[in-house]
Design an enzyme around this catalytic site. Structure first.
Site, PDB file in Angstrom:
ATOM      1  CE  LYS A   1      -2.431   0.933   3.751  1.00  0.00           C
ATOM      2  NZ  LYS A   1      -2.258   2.226   4.421  1.00  0.00           N
TER       3      LYS A   1
ATOM      4  NE  ARG B   1      -5.855   1.410  10.822  1.00  0.00           N
ATOM      5  CZ  ARG B   1      -4.694   1.941  10.406  1.00  0.00           C
ATOM      6  NH1 ARG B   1      -4.611   3.166   9.975  1.00  0.00           N
ATOM      7  NH2 ARG B   1      -3.610   1.213  10.411  1.00  0.00           N
TER       8      ARG B   1
ATOM      9  NE  ARG C   1       9.605  -6.130   4.975  1.00  0.00           N
ATOM     10  CZ  ARG C   1       8.655  -5.214   5.045  1.00  0.00           C
ATOM     11  NH1 ARG C   1       8.334  -4.521   3.970  1.00  0.00           N
ATOM     12  NH2 ARG C   1       8.007  -4.982   6.167  1.00  0.00           N
TER      13      ARG C   1
ATOM     14  NE  ARG D   1      11.604  -3.166   9.186  1.00  0.00           N
ATOM     15  CZ  ARG D   1      10.722  -2.510   8.437  1.00  0.00           C
ATOM     16  NH1 ARG D   1      11.077  -2.016   7.262  1.00  0.00           N
ATOM     17  NH2 ARG D   1       9.496  -2.345   8.848  1.00  0.00           N
TER      18      ARG D   1
ATOM     19  NE  ARG E   1       0.184  -2.939  11.416  1.00  0.00           N
ATOM     20  CZ  ARG E   1       0.359  -1.637  11.547  1.00  0.00           C
ATOM     21  NH1 ARG E   1       0.706  -1.137  12.709  1.00  0.00           N
ATOM     22  NH2 ARG E   1       0.222  -0.843  10.531  1.00  0.00           N
TER      23      ARG E   1
HETATM   24  P1  AMP Z   1      -0.418   2.938  10.545  1.00  0.00           P
HETATM   25  O1  AMP Z   1       0.875   3.651  10.351  1.00  0.00           O
HETATM   26  O2  AMP Z   1      -1.440   3.246   9.517  1.00  0.00           O
HETATM   27  O3  AMP Z   1      -0.242   1.484  10.718  1.00  0.00           O
HETATM   28  O4  AMP Z   1      -1.026   3.484  11.931  1.00  0.00           O
HETATM   29  C1  AMP Z   1      -0.312   3.341  13.129  1.00  0.00           C
HETATM   30  C2  AMP Z   1      -1.264   3.413  14.308  1.00  0.00           C
HETATM   31  O5  AMP Z   1      -1.941   4.677  14.334  1.00  0.00           O
HETATM   32  C3  AMP Z   1      -2.392   2.393  14.293  1.00  0.00           C
HETATM   33  O6  AMP Z   1      -1.967   1.142  14.782  1.00  0.00           O
HETATM   34  C4  AMP Z   1      -3.411   3.060  15.195  1.00  0.00           C
HETATM   35  O7  AMP Z   1      -3.055   2.943  16.559  1.00  0.00           O
HETATM   36  C5  AMP Z   1      -3.273   4.518  14.796  1.00  0.00           C
HETATM   37  N1  AMP Z   1      -4.207   4.834  13.688  1.00  0.00           N
HETATM   38  C6  AMP Z   1      -3.888   5.125  12.398  1.00  0.00           C
HETATM   39  N2  AMP Z   1      -4.997   5.357  11.668  1.00  0.00           N
HETATM   40  C7  AMP Z   1      -6.052   5.207  12.505  1.00  0.00           C
HETATM   41  C8  AMP Z   1      -7.464   5.297  12.362  1.00  0.00           C
HETATM   42  N3  AMP Z   1      -8.040   5.573  11.177  1.00  0.00           N
HETATM   43  N4  AMP Z   1      -8.227   5.089  13.459  1.00  0.00           N
HETATM   44  C9  AMP Z   1      -7.683   4.815  14.654  1.00  0.00           C
HETATM   45  N5  AMP Z   1      -6.371   4.688  14.863  1.00  0.00           N
HETATM   46  C10 AMP Z   1      -5.547   4.882  13.811  1.00  0.00           C
END
Ligand code: AMP
Length: 223
Positions: A13, A87, A126, A161, A173
């Site tokens: 992505k 999300r 990876r 990593r 996740r």
């Molecule tokens: P990401 O870099 O997209 O994986 O986001 C890292 C962390 O930020 C996630 O694990 C959540 O804790 C928080 N986060 C990012 N986007 C959202 C969202 N739309 N709603 C709630 N938490 C978010």
């Protein structure tokens, strides 16, 4: 051009998002990035978000939704690429409501399709080359399998990593992403339904190929 991009961790992505951003000169609104920036600067928002992020949980909607809507408002005149939001269905509904209120068009919603098993293998398989981190090596992908223990491109030493090996975190996740009832896929399907009513365009992109193949398919769909 306004686009929402969906795809599980491990689907490429980030790579495809960069491509879209470059091609259409879009503002990249990435919720995870906004939270990380706030944590780095030590803001109130960052302090609140950190405890949830550290646990791998979603930051509560009361914090996340207004933050995203404010950011979108600030970019109302630009094109934007929304990445990491929505999300869950509540976030999707609020977003759609806000777009309509402010007369912002949603041109495309792109979903990168990848099975959960493949996404996990991509992350956990990876391997990083000590000579060049861009050399592709993955012990689970036939086309880019290392040569024995060494980099398939240059023979350099390989390592994994540590966050790529945290299976529990990856599963957590993915549990959120692949949840079609109340998680990220549920929010993607909210827009798929709107596309069926002609209110936006929904592109399902097979994410199983290599970066170049997926990129080519994406560009063909956006024409
Ligand atoms: P990401 O870099 O997209 O994986 O986001 C890292 C962390 O930020 C996630 O694990 C959540 O804790 C928080 N986060 C990012 N986007 C959202 C969202 N739309 N709603 C709630 N938490 C978010």
């Amino acid at each position: 051009m306004n686009i929402i991009l969906f795809g599980p961790n491990g689907s490429g992505k980030g790579t495809q998002g960069s491509l879209l951003k470059e091609k259409y000169q879009l503002a990249h609104i990435e919720t995870g990035g906004i939270f990380r920036e706030n944590i780095g600067k030590g803001t109130e928002l960052g302090k609140k978000a950190k405890e949830y992020m550290d646990r791998g949980d979603l930051v509560p909607d009361e914090i996340t939704i207004p933050m995203v809507l404010e950011t979108l408002k600030a970019h109302a005149q630009d094109g934007w690429l929304l990445d990491g939001f929505p999300r869950n269905p509540a976030q999707a509904e609020k977003l759609w409501e806000a777009l309509q209120k402010s007369d912002m068009k949603l041109d495309y919603v792109v979903e990168i399709l990848l099975s959960r098993k493949t996404a996990k293998e991509r992350i956990m398989g990876r391997r990083i080359c000590a000579q060049d981190p861009n050399h592709p090596n993955n012990i689970f992908i036939e086309a880019i399998k290392p040569q024995g223990e060494a980099c398939r491109v240059c023979g350099g030493a390989l390592s994994a990593r540590s966050d790529d090996q945290n299976e529990q975190a990856i599963d957590k996740r993915h549990n959120i992403y692949y949840d079609e009832k109340s998680g990220t896929l549920a929010s993607a399907y909210f827009f798929k339904d709107l596309a069926a009513q002609g209110k936006t365009k929904y592109i399902e992109l097979d994410g199983a190929g290599n970066i170049a193949e997926v990129k080519e398919k994406l560009l063909a769909e956006l024409k």
